[in-house]
Design a protein around this motif. Structure first.
Motif, short mmCIF file in Angstrom:
data_model
loop_
_atom_site.label_atom_id
_atom_site.label_comp_id
_atom_site.label_asym_id
_atom_site.label_seq_id
_atom_site.Cartn_x
_atom_site.Cartn_y
_atom_site.Cartn_z
N LYS A 91 0.86 -1.19 0.00
CA LYS A 91 0.00 0.00 0.00
C LYS A 91 0.90 1.23 0.00
O LYS A 91 1.78 1.37 0.83
CB LYS A 91 -0.90 0.00 1.24
N MET A 92 0.65 2.11 -0.94
CA MET A 92 1.47 3.32 -1.04
C MET A 92 0.88 4.43 -0.16
O MET A 92 -0.32 4.49 0.05
CB MET A 92 1.51 3.80 -2.50
N MET A 93 1.77 5.28 0.32
CA MET A 93 1.36 6.42 1.15
C MET A 93 0.68 7.46 0.26
O MET A 93 1.10 7.67 -0.88
CB MET A 93 2.58 7.05 1.81
N ASP A 94 -0.35 8.12 0.80
CA ASP A 94 -0.98 9.20 0.05
C ASP A 94 -0.31 10.52 0.43
O ASP A 94 0.58 10.56 1.28
CB ASP A 94 -2.49 9.24 0.26
N GLU A 95 -0.73 11.59 -0.22
CA GLU A 95 -0.09 12.90 -0.01
C GLU A 95 -0.16 13.34 1.46
O GLU A 95 0.80 13.91 1.98
CB GLU A 95 -0.74 13.96 -0.90
N GLU A 96 -1.28 13.06 2.10
CA GLU A 96 -1.44 13.47 3.50
C GLU A 96 -0.44 12.75 4.41
O GLU A 96 0.18 13.37 5.27
CB GLU A 96 -2.88 13.14 3.93
N GLU A 97 -0.25 11.44 4.18
CA GLU A 97 0.70 10.67 4.99
C GLU A 97 2.13 11.14 4.73
O GLU A 97 2.94 11.22 5.66
CB GLU A 97 0.57 9.17 4.68
N ILE A 98 2.44 11.43 3.47
CA ILE A 98 3.78 11.90 3.12
C ILE A 98 4.04 13.25 3.80
O ILE A 98 5.10 13.47 4.39
CB ILE A 98 3.95 12.02 1.59
N THR A 99 3.06 14.16 3.74
CA THR A 99 3.19 15.48 4.36
C THR A 99 3.42 15.33 5.86
O THR A 99 4.27 16.02 6.44
CB THR A 99 1.92 16.33 4.09
N GLN A 100 2.68 14.43 6.49
CA GLN A 100 2.84 14.20 7.93
C GLN A 100 4.25 13.69 8.24
O GLN A 100 4.89 14.16 9.20
CB GLN A 100 1.79 13.19 8.42
N THR A 101 4.75 12.76 7.42
CA THR A 101 6.10 12.23 7.63
C THR A 101 7.15 13.33 7.46
O THR A 101 8.10 13.40 8.23
CB THR A 101 6.38 11.07 6.64
N ILE A 102 6.96 14.19 6.46
CA ILE A 102 7.89 15.31 6.25
C ILE A 102 7.89 16.22 7.47
O ILE A 102 8.95 16.64 7.94
CB ILE A 102 7.53 16.10 4.96
N LYS A 103 6.70 16.52 8.00
CA LYS A 103 6.61 17.38 9.19
C LYS A 103 7.32 16.75 10.38
O LYS A 103 7.99 17.45 11.16
CB LYS A 103 5.15 17.66 9.52
N GLU A 104 7.22 15.43 10.54
CA GLU A 104 7.91 14.73 11.63
C GLU A 104 9.43 14.86 11.47
O GLU A 104 10.14 15.09 12.45
CB GLU A 104 7.50 13.26 11.67
N VAL A 105 9.90 14.69 10.24
CA VAL A 105 11.34 14.81 9.97
C VAL A 105 11.82 16.24 10.24
O VAL A 105 12.87 16.45 10.85
CB VAL A 105 11.69 14.37 8.52
N LEU A 106 11.03 17.22 9.82
CA LEU A 106 11.38 18.63 10.06
C LEU A 106 11.46 18.91 11.55
O LEU A 106 12.38 19.60 12.02
CB LEU A 106 10.37 19.56 9.39
#
Length: 148
Positions: A91-106
């Motif tokens: 299952k691929m991540m959607d834009e919302e999940e990717i954005t959340q992951t980016i925010k966690e990394v930031l």
């Protein structure tokens, strides 16, 4: 159950049903999985199996991109192959999940507003978290939109 067993089971079901096209695609996927296993000289991990499936899908997508628009037979065949392979893809991540992951990394890197200078550091931390779960182009695009 490994993907090899799952693909083999689906291939047998396709043969019994007389679905030649589906059987052919599953046979190619099974061969790719087995070849990777032979190259490694050990059983594949789930992540490695997923990488093989995603690689096959990527190759068909590249064929689809290079196919002229008037060759509808090839286009429909490629789309059918992708639909069969996606049954075995993670299952691929959607834009919302990717954005959340980016925010966690930031947050982990203590970066409030990312800039072009920070991109290398961010991607270094981000890519291992999304590898095999998200399209790299989409991740790069979303990060680019967040930058100033």
């Amino acid at each position: 159950m490994s993907k090899i067993d799952a693909v083999r089971g689906e291939m047998v079901a396709a043969m019994k049903a007389g679905n030649k096209e589906r059987k052919e695609i599953l046979s190619l996927l099974l061969a790719a999985l087995k070849n990777k296993s032979i190259d490694k000289r050990a059983d594949l991990t789930e992540e490695e199996e997923n990488q093989v499936v995603l690689k096959e899908i990527k190759q068909i997508n590249e064929t689809l991109e290079l196919t002229p628009a008037d060759r509808e037979d090839i286009i429909s065949q490629c789309k059918f192959r992708i639909s069969v392979l996606e049954e075995f893809a993670p299952k691929m991540m959607d834009e919302e999940e990717i954005t959340q992951t980016i925010k966690e990394v930031l947050a982990a890197l203590s970066i409030d507003t990312p800039t072009g200078k920070d991109k290398g550091r961010i991607m270094k931390e981000l890519m291992p978290k999304v590898k095999g779960k998200a399209d790299g182009k989409l991740v790069n695009e979303i990060l680019g939109n967040m930058m100033q």
